[in-house]
Design a protein around this motif. Structure first.
Motif, PDB file in Angstrom:
ATOM      1  N   PRO A  80       0.810  -1.221   0.000  1.00 15.74           N
ATOM      2  CA  PRO A  80       0.000   0.000   0.000  1.00 15.74           C
ATOM      3  C   PRO A  80       0.844   1.272   0.000  1.00 15.74           C
ATOM      4  CG  PRO A  80       0.035  -0.963   2.201  1.00 15.74           C
ATOM      5  CD  PRO A  80       0.764  -1.923   1.301  1.00 15.74           C
ATOM      6  N   GLN A  81       2.121   1.155   0.345  1.00 11.28           N
ATOM      7  CA  GLN A  81       2.975   2.342   0.415  1.00 11.28           C
ATOM      8  C   GLN A  81       3.709   2.653  -0.881  1.00 11.28           C
ATOM      9  OE1 GLN A  81       3.508  -0.222   2.710  1.00 11.28           O
ATOM     10  NE2 GLN A  81       2.402   0.602   4.475  1.00 11.28           N
ATOM     11  N   ILE A  82       3.805   1.702  -1.799  1.00 10.90           N
ATOM     12  CA  ILE A  82       4.630   1.887  -2.988  1.00 10.90           C
ATOM     13  C   ILE A  82       4.001   2.917  -3.924  1.00 10.90           C
ATOM     14  CG2 ILE A  82       3.544   0.078  -4.383  1.00 10.90           C
ATOM     15  CD1 ILE A  82       6.361  -0.699  -5.329  1.00 10.90           C
ATOM     16  N   SER A  83       4.834   3.729  -4.558  1.00  9.35           N
ATOM     17  CA  SER A  83       4.344   4.721  -5.509  1.00  9.35           C
ATOM     18  C   SER A  83       4.042   4.063  -6.842  1.00  9.35           C
ATOM     19  CB  SER A  83       5.389   5.829  -5.703  1.00  9.35           C
ATOM     20  OG  SER A  83       6.541   5.312  -6.346  1.00  9.35           O
ATOM     21  N   LYS A  84       3.189   4.716  -7.644  1.00  9.86           N
ATOM     22  CA  LYS A  84       2.877   4.180  -8.965  1.00  9.86           C
ATOM     23  C   LYS A  84       4.126   4.132  -9.825  1.00  9.86           C
ATOM     24  CE  LYS A  84      -2.003   5.506  -9.273  1.00  9.86           C
ATOM     25  NZ  LYS A  84      -2.144   6.110  -7.930  1.00  9.86           N
ATOM     26  N   TYR A  85       4.974   5.133  -9.699  1.00  8.43           N
ATOM     27  CA  TYR A  85       6.199   5.152 -10.498  1.00  8.43           C
ATOM     28  C   TYR A  85       7.077   3.945 -10.181  1.00  8.43           C
ATOM     29  CZ  TYR A  85      10.889   6.315 -12.013  1.00  8.43           C
ATOM     30  OH  TYR A  85      12.132   6.250 -12.577  1.00  8.43           O
ATOM     31  N   GLU A  86       7.270   3.661  -8.886  1.00 10.21           N
ATOM     32  CA  GLU A  86       8.147   2.546  -8.524  1.00 10.21           C
ATOM     33  C   GLU A  86       7.543   1.216  -8.952  1.00 10.21           C
ATOM     34  OE1 GLU A  86      10.533   0.590  -4.702  1.00 10.21           O
ATOM     35  OE2 GLU A  86       9.086   2.212  -4.373  1.00 10.21           O
ATOM     36  N   LEU A  87       6.224   1.062  -8.820  1.00  3.90           N
ATOM     37  CA  LEU A  87       5.584  -0.177  -9.239  1.00  3.90           C
ATOM     38  C   LEU A  87       5.759  -0.398 -10.737  1.00  3.90           C
ATOM     39  CD1 LEU A  87       3.871  -2.630  -8.536  1.00  3.90           C
ATOM     40  CD2 LEU A  87       1.829  -1.215  -8.842  1.00  3.90           C
ATOM     41  N   GLU A  88       5.583   0.670 -11.533  1.00  2.00           N
ATOM     42  CA  GLU A  88       5.781   0.561 -12.976  1.00  2.00           C
ATOM     43  C   GLU A  88       7.241   0.278 -13.301  1.00  2.00           C
ATOM     44  OE1 GLU A  88       4.308   4.235 -14.429  1.00  2.00           O
ATOM     45  OE2 GLU A  88       2.203   3.738 -14.092  1.00  2.00           O
ATOM     46  N   TYR A  89       8.127   0.926 -12.567  1.00  3.01           N
ATOM     47  CA  TYR A  89       9.562   0.728 -12.802  1.00  3.01           C
ATOM     48  C   TYR A  89       9.953  -0.729 -12.576  1.00  3.01           C
ATOM     49  CZ  TYR A  89      14.600   1.055 -12.022  1.00  3.01           C
ATOM     50  OH  TYR A  89      15.951   0.854 -12.073  1.00  3.01           O
ATOM     51  N   ILE A  90       9.519  -1.314 -11.455  1.00  3.36           N
ATOM     52  CA  ILE A  90       9.855  -2.711 -11.155  1.00  3.36           C
ATOM     53  C   ILE A  90       9.263  -3.645 -12.195  1.00  3.36           C
ATOM     54  CG2 ILE A  90       9.547  -4.578  -9.485  1.00  3.36           C
ATOM     55  CD1 ILE A  90       9.536  -2.443  -7.282  1.00  3.36           C
ATOM     56  N   SER A  91       8.001  -3.407 -12.577  1.00  2.20           N
ATOM     57  CA  SER A  91       7.328  -4.291 -13.530  1.00  2.20           C
ATOM     58  C   SER A  91       7.946  -4.198 -14.920  1.00  2.20           C
ATOM     59  CB  SER A  91       5.843  -3.937 -13.607  1.00  2.20           C
ATOM     60  OG  SER A  91       5.223  -4.088 -12.352  1.00  2.20           O
ATOM     61  N   ASN A  92       8.257  -2.986 -15.357  1.00  2.00           N
ATOM     62  CA  ASN A  92       8.722  -2.789 -16.729  1.00  2.00           C
ATOM     63  C   ASN A  92      10.186  -3.106 -16.931  1.00  2.00           C
ATOM     64  OD1 ASN A  92       6.184  -1.948 -17.467  1.00  2.00           O
ATOM     65  ND2 ASN A  92       6.604   0.217 -17.153  1.00  2.00           N
ATOM     66  N   ARG A  93      10.959  -3.103 -15.858  1.00  4.53           N
ATOM     67  CA  ARG A  93      12.385  -3.377 -16.007  1.00  4.53           C
ATOM     68  C   ARG A  93      12.759  -4.828 -15.771  1.00  4.53           C
ATOM     69  NH1 ARG A  93      17.228   0.717 -15.337  1.00  4.53           N
ATOM     70  NH2 ARG A  93      16.453   2.290 -16.779  1.00  4.53           N
ATOM     71  N   ARG A  94      11.772  -5.664 -15.550  1.00  2.00           N
ATOM     72  CA  ARG A  94      12.092  -7.086 -15.398  1.00  2.00           C
ATOM     73  C   ARG A  94      12.545  -7.623 -16.746  1.00  2.00           C
ATOM     74  NH1 ARG A  94      10.376  -8.973 -10.605  1.00  2.00           N
ATOM     75  NH2 ARG A  94       8.922  -7.648  -9.486  1.00  2.00           N
ATOM     76  N   HIS A  95      13.608  -8.455 -16.696  1.00  2.00           N
ATOM     77  CA  HIS A  95      14.195  -8.971 -17.943  1.00  2.00           C
ATOM     78  C   HIS A  95      14.312 -10.482 -17.861  1.00  2.00           C
ATOM     79  CE1 HIS A  95      16.630  -9.259 -21.526  1.00  2.00           C
ATOM     80  NE2 HIS A  95      17.608  -9.848 -20.850  1.00  2.00           N
ATOM     81  N   LYS A  96      13.331 -11.166 -18.481  1.00  2.00           N
ATOM     82  CA  LYS A  96      13.345 -12.635 -18.505  1.00  2.00           C
ATOM     83  C   LYS A  96      13.547 -13.199 -17.109  1.00  2.00           C
ATOM     84  CE  LYS A  96      15.229 -12.967 -23.154  1.00  2.00           C
ATOM     85  NZ  LYS A  96      16.325 -13.493 -23.982  1.00  2.00           N
ATOM     86  N   SER A  97      12.776 -12.704 -16.147  1.00  2.94           N
ATOM     87  CA  SER A  97      13.010 -13.090 -14.765  1.00  2.94           C
ATOM     88  C   SER A  97      11.705 -13.358 -14.069  1.00  2.94           C
ATOM     89  CB  SER A  97      13.777 -11.983 -14.035  1.00  2.94           C
ATOM     90  OG  SER A  97      13.026 -10.793 -14.050  1.00  2.94           O
ATOM     91  N   PHE A  98      11.828 -13.688 -12.813  1.00  2.00           N
ATOM     92  CA  PHE A  98      10.660 -13.959 -11.970  1.00  2.00           C
ATOM     93  C   PHE A  98       9.777 -12.733 -11.952  1.00  2.00           C
ATOM     94  CE2 PHE A  98       8.320 -14.034  -8.060  1.00  2.00           C
ATOM     95  CZ  PHE A  98       8.033 -15.365  -7.859  1.00  2.00           C
ATOM     96  N   SER A  99       8.509 -12.890 -12.198  1.00  2.00           N
ATOM     97  CA  SER A  99       7.601 -11.755 -12.196  1.00  2.00           C
ATOM     98  C   SER A  99       6.495 -11.965 -11.191  1.00  2.00           C
ATOM     99  CB  SER A  99       6.990 -11.543 -13.590  1.00  2.00           C
ATOM    100  OG  SER A  99       6.202 -12.643 -13.946  1.00  2.00           O
ATOM    101  N   VAL A 100       5.955 -10.843 -10.732  1.00  2.00           N
ATOM    102  CA  VAL A 100       4.879 -10.905  -9.757  1.00  2.00           C
ATOM    103  C   VAL A 100       3.652 -11.584 -10.355  1.00  2.00           C
ATOM    104  CG1 VAL A 100       3.293  -9.513  -8.389  1.00  2.00           C
ATOM    105  CG2 VAL A 100       5.691  -8.854  -8.567  1.00  2.00           C
TER     106      VAL A 100
END
Length: 516
Positions: A278-298
């Motif tokens: 609940p504390q994470i910003s929209k920017y950080e959530l998008e950053y983590i999701s979009n920068r994943r590279h062939k890896s474990f994803s949520v």
């Protein structure tokens, strides 16, 4: 007309749109696509098409960019602000809590390394029997990593880590009672400590894989393992002081209570995945999701839970798996041998008292904590600059094994405690590079099985640690030489480095093919 009016309003101030709301605005903006084109055409007659077209291009790029490569200007802004964003982000709070957990994990272990000296004197234990008492922790640690890894892959690192810290803190807190009850009770409590601590590193790996993109994982592991090493320094330095003030069992009570406090904060302040925070910003959530590279994803974490029993045969059929097993085994051999015997080594070889022995043994861990972070940062920078992941991991692992191997030769020939401590400090400073080698590599070759793969390699490492811890005492009694055992360990470091460089890979390995 409503669409045209909206476009005019947005075009009047296109730069006022916050970065973390661009994707959502783009979705709304793209929905009436034919009307948008008519609006652009009509606006062209007034000489203002450039503003609308520029806005359209900006929003499209922000919406469709899967890896945040959103153009030169935005890329430069993100790179220039990346450190500030990283250090204040929600994911850093998660990794800081992981570092604290691993600090408690190691502090609870090493208390016995200091307490074993007065306990041996009080009970008349030989060095070989003292090694058995210390290795009782490893008996429990032997059985839990694989089961813990399966639980981590199934339930996630947050829940499993919370249970692990609670149980090992209880075992630490009960150690004074057990030691005064019977030897069997003491061995059982130390084994429980090992069982609970077996889930720590798989849980850490799971949380790092979920919260960090590949270009930040080395430094995330570096921060986590910095806590692990500082736990050694804290335990070895504070234990003699706490014993002088509160008796032999003072540190066990203090560290046990600290673990219970950590569990309360962990459960209330962190989330298992970024999208649940609940504390994470929209920017950080998008950053983590979009920068994943062939890896474990949520998003793919939940379907993977269907396979409760992992394909052990397939995992063990691949050479990269064995490169990790050998690396973890050697890492644990060196780590636990030094952790258990360095206070006694400095006390018996250099004739320093217990307080100084703990200090000489604690300094290297503090240096290892700092060096490990910078090794992780360097590793991430190498990957970002274009160096292959495979080559990066092999370079880090070579430094992490060959360096300590050479330093242990220097330690074995040192003539005084100052020189010996310097060699030991350098050895473990270089050893921390292996955290950016095999330890991060676990997530890369099998992100969906990182927990159980870590458990398998940890179990092999625990067996090696048991042989090393007990074997060191037997070796010294039979041969009469601590330096000789250090030279043997040095040789094993060299052989493990060669094996890793031959068979390791930084690419994802297909474990779904049947074994023929």
């Amino acid at each position: 007309m409503a669409t045209l009016s909206s476009a005019v309003t947005l075009a009047a101030k296109p730069l006022s749109l916050p970065l973390n709301h661009r994707a959502r605005a783009a979705a709304a903006f793209h929905s009436p696509k034919p009307h948008l084109k008519r609006a652009e055409f009509k606006f062209f007659s007034n000489g203002s098409a450039a503003s609308v077209h520029s806005l359209t291009r900006r929003l499209r790029v922000s919406s469709n960019d899967a890896h945040f490569n959103s153009g030169p200007e935005e890329s430069q802004q993100q790179q220039s602000s990346s450190f500030a964003e990283f250090i204040t982000s929600e994911r850093v709070k998660v990794v800081a809590m992981l570092a604290l957990a691993l600090a408690l994990c190691n502090a609870d272990r090493v208390v016995m390394s200091v307490a074993i000296v007065p306990l041996s004197l009080a009970n008349g234990w030989s060095r070989a029997f003292a090694g058995i008492v210390q290795s009782s922790f490893l008996w429990g640690y032997l059985v839990s990593p694989i089961a813990g890894g399966v639980l981590v892959d199934h339930y996630g690192g947050k829940v499993v880590m919370a249970w692990g810290v609670a149980l090992w803190s209880l075992a630490t807190f009960l150690t004074p009672w057990a030691s005064q009850t019977s030897l069997l009770a003491l061995l059982a409590v130390r084994a429980l400590l090992g069982i609970a601590e077996g889930v720590a590193l798989p849980s850490m790996n799971n949380m790092v894989a979920r919260w960090f993109p590949q270009t930040e994982r080395s430094r995330a592991v570096g921060i986590s393992m910095a806590g692990f090493q500082l736990g050694c320094a804290i335990g070895l330095t504070l234990s003699p002081i706490l014993m002088s003030q509160g008796g032999i069992f003072g540190p066990f009570v203090i560290f046990g209570l600290s673990g219970f406090l950590w569990v309360l904060v962990w459960l209330s302040a962190t989330s298992s995945t970024p999208d649940r925070s609940p504390q994470i910003s929209k920017y950080e959530l998008e950053y983590i999701s979009n920068r994943r590279h062939k890896s474990f994803s949520v998003e793919t974490a939940k379907p993977k839970k269907v396979k409760v029993i992992p394909p052990f045969r397939r995992l063990l059929s691949k050479r990269p798996t064995w490169s990790l097993i050998i690396a973890n085994s050697m890492h644990s051999w060196g780590f636990f041998t030094v952790l258990s015997w360095m206070p006694i080594y400095f006390s018996s070889v250099y004739r320093v008292d217990l307080r100084h022995a703990a200090w000489f043994s604690a300094v290297p861990w503090a240096v290892m904590a700092v060096t490990g972070y910078f090794a992780g940062l360097w590793s991430d920078m190498m990957i970002q600059s274009g160096t292959s992941v495979t080559l990066t991991r092999k370079i880090m692992q070579s430094i992490g094994f060959i360096g300590p191997g050479l330093c242990l030769i220097g330690l074995a020939t040192a003539k005084n405690p100052s020189i010996g401590s310097a060699w030991l400090t350098l050895a473990f400073g270089l050893k921390s590079f292996s955290h950016s080698g095999f330890l991060v590599n676990l997530q890369e070759i099998a992100p969906q099985y990182s927990g159980v793969l870590h458990g398998i390699s940890n179990t092999a490492g625990t067996l090696a640690a048991i042989f090393g811890t007990v074997g060191a005492g037997l070796f010294v009694e039979l041969v009469g030489s601590f330096p000789g055992f250090l030279l043997l360990t040095s040789l094993l470091y060299f052989l493990a480095a060669i094996f890793y460089c031959l068979f390791a890979t930084g690419e994802r390995v297909n474990f779904d093919d049947p074994v023929v």
